[in-house]
Motif scaffolding. Structure first.
Motif, short mmCIF file in Angstrom:
data_model
loop_
_atom_site.label_atom_id
_atom_site.label_comp_id
_atom_site.label_asym_id
_atom_site.label_seq_id
_atom_site.Cartn_x
_atom_site.Cartn_y
_atom_site.Cartn_z
N ALA A 28 0.81 -1.11 -0.04
CA ALA A 28 0.02 -0.09 0.02
C ALA A 28 0.94 1.10 -0.04
O ALA A 28 1.89 1.34 0.63
N GLU A 29 0.39 2.27 -0.40
CA GLU A 29 0.96 3.56 -0.71
C GLU A 29 0.11 4.65 0.29
O GLU A 29 -1.03 4.69 -0.07
N VAL A 30 0.94 5.06 1.44
CA VAL A 30 0.01 6.01 2.14
C VAL A 30 -0.14 7.34 1.55
O VAL A 30 0.81 7.93 1.00
N LEU A 31 -1.32 7.96 1.31
CA LEU A 31 -1.62 9.27 0.92
C LEU A 31 -1.56 10.23 2.05
O LEU A 31 -1.01 11.33 1.81
N ALA A 48 -5.44 7.33 4.76
CA ALA A 48 -6.06 7.03 3.38
C ALA A 48 -4.69 6.68 2.67
O ALA A 48 -3.78 7.00 2.86
N PHE A 49 -5.08 5.52 2.02
CA PHE A 49 -4.06 4.84 1.11
C PHE A 49 -4.51 4.06 -0.03
O PHE A 49 -5.65 3.90 -0.30
N LYS A 50 -3.67 4.02 -0.99
CA LYS A 50 -4.01 3.21 -2.12
C LYS A 50 -3.51 1.69 -1.89
O LYS A 50 -2.14 1.55 -1.55
N GLY A 51 -4.20 0.65 -2.32
CA GLY A 51 -3.82 -0.46 -1.99
C GLY A 51 -2.95 -1.03 -3.49
O GLY A 51 -2.77 -0.12 -4.40
N ALA A 52 -2.45 -2.04 -3.22
CA ALA A 52 -1.42 -2.70 -4.24
C ALA A 52 -2.33 -2.57 -5.73
O ALA A 52 -1.60 -2.54 -6.73
N ASP A 53 -3.60 -2.63 -5.50
CA ASP A 53 -4.34 -2.61 -6.99
C ASP A 53 -4.82 -1.21 -7.35
O ASP A 53 -5.38 -1.25 -8.54
#
Length: 157
Positions: free
Chosen positions: A111-114, A130-135
């Motif tokens: 995940a990439e933390v926003l 808030a984060f973007k998952g691997a997908d």
């Protein structure tokens, strides 16, 4: 003739860049003004003596969270709503942003933390992670700042 075409092309490119910068600065101004006003309120109300960080939290209503040192030197978070009274939340002995982030990402590999923001909720202060998952999908996790329990998860947007 080619000289004038190059000149006009360069001028239009420069004009577009300047317009883009003006638009970007104008778009950020309301947030900057809200943060500055909240900091001034917290400082002038003697709730904080020093400001460390200021973020905007959008829950049921917009609230500016100002984190800093109180009159006794303790770390405090002051929640400054658009309308209403300011609320003070002592940060001593509570869940930190790093702990909330780690708890939110336990099950999310790659995940990439926003952002990680502190804000008020009906049940008490929460950390919004808030984060973007691997997908590549957007996820929000709300973790209690008081005890670290999960409050809400909004996944795969």
């Amino acid at each position: 003739m080619a000289w004038w075409m190059k000149f006009v092309g360069a001028f239009l490119l420069l004009l577009a860049a300047v317009a883009g910068i003006v638009i970007a600065v104008s778009a950020v101004m309301p947030f900057t003004d809200a943060k500055r006003a909240a900091e001034e309120q917290a400082l002038s109300g003697q709730l904080l003596m020093e400001v460390e960080e200021t973020t905007i939290y959008n829950g049921s209503s917009q609230t500016v969270t100002v984190i800093g040192k109180g009159p006794d030197g303790a770390r405090l978070a002051v929640f400054v709503p658009e309308d209403g009274e300011m609320t003070v939340f002592p940060l001593q002995g509570t869940v930190t942003a790093a702990q909330a982030e780690a708890a939110a990402l336990e099950e999310a590999e790659g995940a990439e933390v926003l952002h990680v923001r502190l804000g008020p909720s009906a049940e008490g202060p929460v950390w919004e992670v808030a984060f973007k998952g691997a997908d590549g999908r957007l996820n929000y996790v709300y973790i209690s700042a008081e005890d670290g329990s999960w409050r809400e998860r909004i996944l795969n947007l």
